[in-house]
Design an enzyme around this catalytic site. Structure first.
Site, short mmCIF file in Angstrom:
data_model
loop_
_atom_site.label_atom_id
_atom_site.label_comp_id
_atom_site.label_asym_id
_atom_site.label_seq_id
_atom_site.Cartn_x
_atom_site.Cartn_y
_atom_site.Cartn_z
N HIS A 166 0.84 -1.19 0.00
CA HIS A 166 0.00 0.00 0.00
C HIS A 166 0.89 1.25 0.00
CE1 HIS A 166 -3.60 -2.34 0.69
NE2 HIS A 166 -2.97 -2.99 1.65
N ARG A 190 14.39 -8.08 2.85
CA ARG A 190 15.28 -7.96 1.70
C ARG A 190 15.76 -9.33 1.26
NH1 ARG A 190 19.79 -4.09 3.98
NH2 ARG A 190 17.88 -3.01 4.54
#
Length: 199
Positions: free
Chosen positions: A113, A164
């Site tokens: 979002h 990550r």
């Protein structure tokens, strides 16, 4: 460009698009049905899994409860094992290799979002793919965030939040998840010795 095409391209797209809503409801109905199947009906469960997921290799096993956003954006290789209460938020593609093990209550989230509140109010969203190699094991309560790639042979410790990419062949854990050390030949022996600790 359609909203589904924008989604696939990693662009902001309108989550209220009717085609997207229909695809989500189709998957929600199938997951609802799957989560209420007789546990011993292994053939029926596998057949329904193959309707939910975009592609499954041989010998998949997924415990209920299973929640997917669309299902068709998820691909998994052979011997895919998913334990209870896992969530796959898949407007973006989620790809698993062979022999991936997923412990209970893990989440794989491709949706992102916007940070900007006005864009959020407009029901805009982006999606970035998650890619997992072969022979990866996720401990319980792991969360994998959008755009992450995890190399083959890696183990992600319980409770980790993977923000990550992780290389292959390592033990990684924490929030945020970080590489602790490589997995070595010594790890093959540790479970065969009385010296191995119980935790």
């Amino acid at each position: 460009m359609t909203e589904l095409e924008k989604c696939a391209a990693g662009l902001l797209y309108d989550t209220t698009d009717p085609d997207r809503a229909a695809a989500h409801l189709r998957c929600a109905d199938l997951c609802w049905e799957y989560n209420r199947m007789q546990p011993s009906d292994l053939a029926g469960r596998e057949a329904l899994l193959r309707q939910i997921f975009g592609r499954l290799g041989k010998d998949p096993y997924v415990e209920p409860t299973l929640f997917c956003g669309f299902g068709t954006n998820i691909e998994a290789g052979d011997h895919f094992f998913v334990n209870n209460d896992c969530v796959f938020v898949d407007p973006g593609r989620i790809t698993f290799g062979d022999n991936v093990f997923i412990a209970p209550q893990c989440g794989f989230y491709t949706a992102l979002h916007p940070l900007d509140a006005e864009q959020r109010r407009q029901k805009l969203e982006a999606a970035y793919p998650i890619t997992v190699g072969d022979d990866v094991w996720f401990g319980g309560h792991v969360v994998v965030l959008p755009g992450v790639t995890i190399g083959s042979g890696t183990v992600v410790g319980a409770g980790s939040v993977v923000t990550r990419d992780l290389p292959g062949g390592v033990l990684a854990l924490g929030n945020p998840c970080r590489v602790l050390r490589p997995i070595t030949a010594a790890d093959r022996e540790r479970y065969r010795t009385p010296e191995y600790p119980h935790r």
